[in-house]
Design an enzyme around this catalytic site. Sequence first.
Site, PDB file in Angstrom:
ATOM      1  N   PRO A  11       0.795  -1.228   0.000  1.00 14.24           N
ATOM      2  CA  PRO A  11       0.000   0.000   0.000  1.00 14.24           C
ATOM      3  C   PRO A  11       0.828   1.279   0.000  1.00 14.24           C
ATOM      4  O   PRO A  11       0.310   2.354  -0.308  1.00 14.24           O
ATOM      5  CB  PRO A  11      -0.814  -0.112   1.292  1.00 14.24           C
ATOM      6  N   GLY A  14       4.218   3.633  -4.928  1.00 13.31           N
ATOM      7  CA  GLY A  14       3.615   4.638  -5.788  1.00 13.31           C
ATOM      8  C   GLY A  14       3.042   5.808  -5.026  1.00 13.31           C
ATOM      9  O   GLY A  14       1.920   6.247  -5.308  1.00 13.31           O
ATOM     10  N   ASP A 218      17.118 -18.114 -20.883  1.00 13.63           N
ATOM     11  CA  ASP A 218      18.092 -18.985 -21.549  1.00 13.63           C
ATOM     12  C   ASP A 218      18.957 -19.780 -20.574  1.00 13.63           C
ATOM     13  O   ASP A 218      19.840 -20.526 -20.980  1.00 13.63           O
ATOM     14  CB  ASP A 218      18.993 -18.176 -22.487  1.00 13.63           C
ATOM     15  N   GLU A 278      18.724  -4.560  -3.200  1.00 16.68           N
ATOM     16  CA  GLU A 278      18.727  -4.604  -1.737  1.00 16.68           C
ATOM     17  C   GLU A 278      19.910  -5.418  -1.236  1.00 16.68           C
ATOM     18  O   GLU A 278      20.447  -6.270  -1.940  1.00 16.68           O
ATOM     19  CB  GLU A 278      17.423  -5.217  -1.212  1.00 16.68           C
TER      20      GLU A 278
END
Length: 338
Positions: A11, A14, A218, A278
Amino acid sequence: MVQRARLIYNPTSGNEGMKRYVADILAVMEAAGYEASAYQTTPAPFAAKKEAARATEAGFDLIVAAGGDGTINEVVNGVAPYEQRPKMAIIPAGTTNDYARALRIPREDPVAAAKIILKGQTLKMDIGQANNHYFMNIAAGGMLTELTYAVPSEFKSIFGYFAYVLKGAEMLPGVRSVPLHLEFDDGTYDGPASMFLLAMTNSIGGFEQIVPDASLGDGKFSLIVVKTGNLGDMLVLMAKVLNGGKHVDDANIIYAKTAKLVATRTDGEEMKINLDGEYGGSAPMTFVNLKQHIEMYANVAEIPQKNLGPDTEAKTAYMAEVENISQQDVDGNGKIGE
């Protein structure tokens, strides 16, 4: 039998705007034929990872990860250890959204990103494993990568991937090489390096020229080793990156494809490892490519054919889409329209 899908969303992604799209995203999932439900992550550690593992154990057919690359990485870590794994879809809402960029998923409109599911096109994507952690896009070590830890989260939220560029410019004069021992498919490297990088897509930090020939699914990492720590050399390499990815032929670069890498810093000092942006532990570390480990919804028809890799189904879908577009462009005289 009804198929079940679980939306796992952050939440706070953005600018905390993801919450207002949840109902519309669930409606898209239902339109795709799934019985849909949602889980909102909490501040508790690894909330997204734990929910992804729970949904996988419960036999869900699809998990949709909505958030930044960190949230998506957590969901991948929740799904990857299991023998029977659900399909995945992603809805980007973070800073750089590299994975979405590589899969040609809309990055500005969460509902449009969800609608990629309606196309029914998937790719079987490689996943990297480093000790007990999984990563879906990059792993890196060396002084050049440490700038990612130095960018404050609020700075990233405001300036996006330009935050990394700005911080990198500030730190670049202090970058130096460290002694590394690297073992990969084609041999070994013992010597100084300011960074090594393993990539599984062609999008890194918002740039698509760093690994220009990345082939999805691949079974191989694209390995880049930057041997120099000299500021002048680094600026030359950056210019070559922007000039069509010509850095891969530079004498200061090792560029190879490998299914495995063992990385060690040989002077006894700590080398932090970056997994998908990270902190992922410290070297020595072994990285293994798990070929086509997770099936991902992707905008396959928009991905350059050179990047599609060996996935026959994906290439078939691509060629069918191209042929369909070509037919639409043919006018009544059998000539390609202007």
